[in-house]
Design an enzyme around this catalytic site. Structure first.
Site, short mmCIF file in Angstrom:
data_model
loop_
_atom_site.label_atom_id
_atom_site.label_comp_id
_atom_site.label_asym_id
_atom_site.label_seq_id
_atom_site.Cartn_x
_atom_site.Cartn_y
_atom_site.Cartn_z
N THR A 117 0.80 -1.23 0.00
CA THR A 117 0.00 0.00 0.00
C THR A 117 0.84 1.29 0.00
OG1 THR A 117 -0.20 -0.41 2.37
CG2 THR A 117 -2.11 -0.97 1.02
N GLY A 135 12.11 20.17 5.95
CA GLY A 135 12.66 18.84 5.81
C GLY A 135 13.80 18.86 4.81
N PRO A 136 15.08 18.85 5.30
CA PRO A 136 16.22 18.83 4.38
C PRO A 136 16.67 17.41 4.08
CG PRO A 136 16.92 19.35 6.61
CD PRO A 136 15.49 18.94 6.70
N LEU A 160 15.69 18.32 -0.17
CA LEU A 160 16.90 18.84 -0.81
C LEU A 160 16.77 18.82 -2.32
CD1 LEU A 160 19.72 19.98 -0.28
CD2 LEU A 160 20.61 17.65 -0.34
N GLY A 168 9.27 13.70 5.85
CA GLY A 168 9.28 12.24 5.89
C GLY A 168 7.99 11.65 5.37
N HIS A 225 41.49 7.67 -18.03
CA HIS A 225 41.99 9.01 -17.68
C HIS A 225 41.58 10.00 -18.76
CE1 HIS A 225 44.56 12.15 -16.11
NE2 HIS A 225 45.04 12.33 -17.34
C1 LIG Z 1 9.21 13.05 -4.62
C2 LIG Z 1 9.73 11.64 -4.59
C3 LIG Z 1 10.87 11.34 -5.32
C4 LIG Z 1 11.35 10.03 -5.32
N1 LIG Z 1 12.48 9.78 -6.05
C5 LIG Z 1 12.99 8.53 -6.06
C6 LIG Z 1 14.14 8.22 -6.83
O1 LIG Z 1 14.69 9.09 -7.52
N2 LIG Z 1 14.61 6.97 -6.81
C7 LIG Z 1 14.03 5.98 -6.06
O2 LIG Z 1 14.51 4.84 -6.06
N3 LIG Z 1 12.93 6.23 -5.32
C8 LIG Z 1 12.40 7.48 -5.31
N4 LIG Z 1 11.27 7.74 -4.58
C9 LIG Z 1 10.67 6.65 -3.79
C10 LIG Z 1 9.79 5.73 -4.68
O3 LIG Z 1 8.89 6.54 -5.40
C11 LIG Z 1 9.01 4.75 -3.78
O4 LIG Z 1 9.93 4.02 -2.98
C12 LIG Z 1 8.19 3.77 -4.59
O5 LIG Z 1 7.38 4.46 -5.49
C13 LIG Z 1 7.32 2.92 -3.65
O6 LIG Z 1 6.52 2.03 -4.41
P1 LIG Z 1 5.30 1.26 -3.68
O7 LIG Z 1 4.74 0.30 -4.68
O8 LIG Z 1 5.71 0.76 -2.38
O9 LIG Z 1 4.23 2.41 -3.41
P2 LIG Z 1 3.22 3.18 -4.40
O10 LIG Z 1 3.75 3.31 -5.77
O11 LIG Z 1 2.83 4.40 -3.67
O12 LIG Z 1 1.98 2.19 -4.48
C14 LIG Z 1 1.08 1.98 -3.42
C15 LIG Z 1 -0.31 1.92 -4.01
O13 LIG Z 1 -1.20 1.43 -3.01
C16 LIG Z 1 -2.42 2.15 -3.11
N5 LIG Z 1 -3.11 1.99 -1.82
C17 LIG Z 1 -2.80 2.58 -0.64
N6 LIG Z 1 -3.64 2.15 0.32
C18 LIG Z 1 -4.49 1.27 -0.26
C19 LIG Z 1 -5.59 0.49 0.21
N7 LIG Z 1 -5.95 0.51 1.49
N8 LIG Z 1 -6.22 -0.30 -0.67
C20 LIG Z 1 -5.85 -0.35 -1.98
N9 LIG Z 1 -4.83 0.36 -2.48
C21 LIG Z 1 -4.15 1.16 -1.62
C22 LIG Z 1 -1.98 3.56 -3.44
O14 LIG Z 1 -3.03 4.31 -4.01
C23 LIG Z 1 -0.83 3.30 -4.42
O15 LIG Z 1 -1.27 3.26 -5.75
C24 LIG Z 1 10.71 9.02 -4.58
C25 LIG Z 1 9.55 9.32 -3.86
C26 LIG Z 1 9.07 10.61 -3.87
C27 LIG Z 1 7.80 10.91 -3.12
N1 LIG Z 2 16.71 10.08 -4.99
C1 LIG Z 2 16.01 9.18 -4.34
O1 LIG Z 2 16.31 8.00 -4.33
C2 LIG Z 2 14.81 9.61 -3.58
C3 LIG Z 2 14.23 10.84 -3.81
C4 LIG Z 2 13.13 11.22 -3.03
C5 LIG Z 2 12.62 10.35 -2.09
N2 LIG Z 2 13.21 9.14 -1.90
C6 LIG Z 2 12.70 8.22 -0.84
O2 LIG Z 2 11.65 8.83 -0.12
C7 LIG Z 2 11.93 8.72 1.27
C8 LIG Z 2 11.28 9.85 2.01
O3 LIG Z 2 11.97 11.07 1.73
P1 LIG Z 2 11.80 12.33 2.67
O4 LIG Z 2 12.72 13.37 2.18
O5 LIG Z 2 10.35 12.62 2.82
O6 LIG Z 2 12.24 11.78 4.07
P2 LIG Z 2 13.66 11.83 4.81
O7 LIG Z 2 13.50 10.98 6.01
O8 LIG Z 2 14.77 11.58 3.86
O9 LIG Z 2 13.81 13.36 5.25
C9 LIG Z 2 12.99 13.99 6.17
C10 LIG Z 2 13.77 15.13 6.75
O10 LIG Z 2 12.87 15.95 7.49
C11 LIG Z 2 13.52 16.35 8.68
N3 LIG Z 2 12.48 16.73 9.64
C12 LIG Z 2 11.75 15.93 10.44
N4 LIG Z 2 10.88 16.67 11.17
C13 LIG Z 2 11.05 17.96 10.79
C14 LIG Z 2 10.45 19.19 11.16
N5 LIG Z 2 9.48 19.25 12.08
N6 LIG Z 2 10.89 20.33 10.58
C15 LIG Z 2 11.86 20.30 9.64
N7 LIG Z 2 12.45 19.14 9.25
C16 LIG Z 2 12.07 18.00 9.82
C17 LIG Z 2 14.36 15.15 9.08
O11 LIG Z 2 15.40 15.50 9.97
C18 LIG Z 2 14.88 14.71 7.70
O12 LIG Z 2 16.06 15.39 7.39
C19 LIG Z 2 13.46 8.72 1.34
O13 LIG Z 2 13.91 8.08 2.50
C20 LIG Z 2 13.83 7.96 0.11
O14 LIG Z 2 13.90 6.58 0.42
C21 LIG Z 2 14.29 8.77 -2.63
#
Ligand SMILES: Cc1cc2nc3c(=O)[nH]c(=O)nc-3n(C[C@H](O)[C@H](O)[C@H](O)COP(=O)(O)OP(=O)(O)OC[C@H]3O[C@@H](n4cnc5c(N)ncnc54)[C@H](O)[C@@H]3O)c2cc1C
Ligand SMILES: NC(=O)c1ccc[n+]([C@@H]2O[C@H](COP(=O)([O-])OP(=O)(O)OC[C@H]3O[C@@H](n4cnc5c(N)ncnc54)[C@H](O)[C@@H]3O)[C@@H](O)[C@H]2O)c1
Length: 469
Positions: A143, A180-181, A186, A269, A450
């Site tokens: 989910t 959230g950095p 970021l 987060g 190189h």
């Molecule tokens: C801004 C951002 C940037 C990211 N960049 C990267 C990146 O560059 N590289 C990388 O590796 N990862 C990245 N991630 C993380 C990556 O997107 C996720 O780890 C991945 O998409 C998770 O896949 P999932 O199938 O677990 O979840 P999802 O793709 O979210 O699928 C879960 C599905 O379950 C459905 N669902 C929820 N609850 C229910 C319910 N009760 N019943 C039925 N359906 C339900 C939801 O609607 C959704 O469609 C990023 C995430 C974000 C938010």
């Molecule tokens: N390039 C990638 O692979 C990529 C890109 C985007 C997201 N993701 C995935 O999504 C996950 C979630 O990313 P995210 O950035 O939401 O979570 P994160 O856990 O990486 O960062 C959350 C940040 O918010 C800070 N924080 C917590 N409480 C706060 C507050 N009250 N005020 C200000 N800052 C606060 C934390 O100290 C932390 O630095 C990542 O762990 C990563 O696995 C991956």
């Protein structure tokens, strides 16, 4: 109410759920896939892909603004960002990626796909909205996760946004306060800033981009804060002002100020979507965050016929991990009770900031947990600064620092953390070496061209090699 019987039900049609459904179907036809929202996955729709598209636009402007040191002079006033066009490309390309995913889903039989929110009634029964109940032999929870927002921001109304909102903008705003950095904050904060949006990033506890190595963290803070204001130990109060803007009153390390922004972007987060799926109705063992504990090799929870995969499992919330976990969970649910360990790869993380932040294998904080005060005796740390690294200087991308960790006795690569130019490629070399169990001397036997940025990795490896027992 419709009543169905299934061998396997998969909750969630994201990257993990699609993998689970596909792999369970290799063992039985009687599988259902439930989706509560829309097809297309978080990664393609509001995650990996649109964020990288926004970053690509930001890089284009950044390069155009920084050509002078090469003797190439552009009229800076002529460099204009058209926010509508930026967002149009982000959305058009994003929709293309989403389209591919949706057509994959639509190739599966319509009667096997059910729209609605799934909840556990008991260990074998899934309720979907108020229209369908499925008795299932085996269940996969996939989910996903959702962004966290804090209760004190509720009064901000639609000025409080999360990543999903950014990717539906018509144009770019003038100013954004990013809370959230971490990885998302970021990536998006720097990209918006490089597109000319006025951005300030607020954090707590001094964290940045998920870096755990203090040497890397310190240098990364200096590098990124030269570009975007980072307030990493902030105390803040956010309210709407008379103009309908968000007013952030902040204090940070003895300083204080007010930042007025169009939006407050919450990137503090993500929470696994397991608090709203009826887990209270089943006796499943959970961790302190309420997430079912699962064996990472089988994705099996404490209830043998229930599996979990992807962000919902809270193990490593990354796209390739979600796909791997989905495959393992689906395969095991499909052939249950005969289950097998699946392939888990070496951990790899890349933050697509500029410079990029990477981590591979065992991170510094985990090494500290393992070795404590004995770390210096057990782990050889080799390092390189990219300040004077040849190719990095040629390209004027000479910012960053990489540290590699090796077992002093065996020479085996344990992990690495760093930030620097195009380190996504170095991260892959390190992760591949880590997965096949290479030692630092064996890695140094590999070819290095190189002049390339990978020569920086060789410097760090040579440094580590000189410290082996
Ligand atoms: C801004 C951002 C940037 C990211 N960049 C990267 C990146 O560059 N590289 C990388 O590796 N990862 C990245 N991630 C993380 C990556 O997107 C996720 O780890 C991945 O998409 C998770 O896949 P999932 O199938 O677990 O979840 P999802 O793709 O979210 O699928 C879960 C599905 O379950 C459905 N669902 C929820 N609850 C229910 C319910 N009760 N019943 C039925 N359906 C339900 C939801 O609607 C959704 O469609 C990023 C995430 C974000 C938010
Ligand atoms: N390039 C990638 O692979 C990529 C890109 C985007 C997201 N993701 C995935 O999504 C996950 C979630 O990313 P995210 O950035 O939401 O979570 P994160 O856990 O990486 O960062 C959350 C940040 O918010 C800070 N924080 C917590 N409480 C706060 C507050 N009250 N005020 C200000 N800052 C606060 C934390 O100290 C932390 O630095 C990542 O762990 C990563 O696995 C991956």
């Amino acid at each position: 109410m419709k009543h169905l019987q299934a061998d396997v039900v998969v909750l969630g049609a994201g990257s993990a759920g699609m993998g689970a459904f596909r792999n369970a179907r290799l063992h039985t036809e009687n599988v259902y896939l439930i989706e509560s929202h829309v097809y297309g996955t978080t990664c393609a729709r509001v995650g990996c892909m649109p964020s990288k598209l926004l970053i690509a636009a930001a890089e284009a402007r950044h390069h155009a603004l920084h050509t002078d040191p090469f003797g190439v002079h552009l009229d800076k006033n002529s460099i204009e960002v058209n926010g509508v066009e930026v967002m149009n490309r982000v959305k058009a390309e994003r929709d293309r990626f989403v389209g591919f995913v949706v057509s994959d889903v639509e190739e599966w039989p319509a009667e096997r796909r059910i729209m609605g929110t799934a909840k556990f009634v008991d260990e074998h029964t899934i309720q979907i909205d108020d229209h369908t109940q499925i008795k299932a032999d085996r269940i996969v929870i996939a989910t996903g996760s959702r962004p966290i927002t804090l209760p004190q921001w509720e009064n901000l109304g639609d000025k409080l946004i999360v990543n999903d909102n950014v990717f539906s903008w018509e144009t770019l705003p003038e100013s954004v306060a990013v809370f959230g950095p971490g990885v998302i904050g970021l990536e998006l904060g720097q990209a918006l800033s490089r597109l000319g949006v006025n951005v300030e990033i607020f954090g707590v506890g001094g964290h940045l981009g998920g870096i755990s190595d203090p040497v890397i963290l310190q240098e990364a803070i200096e590098t990124f804060s030269a570009e975007v204001p980072l307030r990493l130990h902030s105390h803040t109060e956010a309210k709407l002002n008379a103009d309908g803007k968000v007013e952030i009153h902040w204090t940070n390390d003895g300083e204080s100020g007010v930042f007025v922004a169009d939006y407050l972007l919450s990137a503090v987060g993500r929470r696994p979507n397991v608090d709203n799926i009826g887990l209270e109705n089943i006796d499943i063992v959970k961790d302190e965050r309420g997430v079912p504990i699962a064996n990472p090799l089988t994705m099996q929870t404490s209830i043998p016929h229930i599996f979990i995969a992807g962000d919902a499992s809270n193990q490593l919330p990354l796209l390739h991990e979600a796909s791997d976990q989905g495959k393992i969970a689906g395969e095991n649910a499909g052939k249950f009770p005969n289950i097998n360990n699946g392939l888990r790869r070496s951990p790899i993380g890349v933050v697509f900031s500029n410079p990029q932040i990477i981590s591979v294998g065992t991170r510094f904080s985990a090494l500290q947990d393992i070795y404590g005060d004995d770390l210096e005796n057990k782990v050889a740390i080799g390092q390189v600064s990219f300040k004077n690294q040849g190719r990095s200087r040629v390209m004027l991308v000479n910012k960053g620092h990489l540290r590699v960790y090796a077992d002093k006795k065996t020479g085996r690569l344990l992990g690495a953390e760093g930030f620097g130019p195009s380190l996504e490629h170095v991260a892959h070399l390190l992760a591949w070496s880590h997965q096949i169990g290479m030692t630092v001397p064996e890695m140094l036997d590999m070819p290095f061209y190189h002049p390339v940025i990978e020569e920086g990795l060789r410097t760090a490896l040579r440094d580590a090699a000189s410290k082996l027992a």
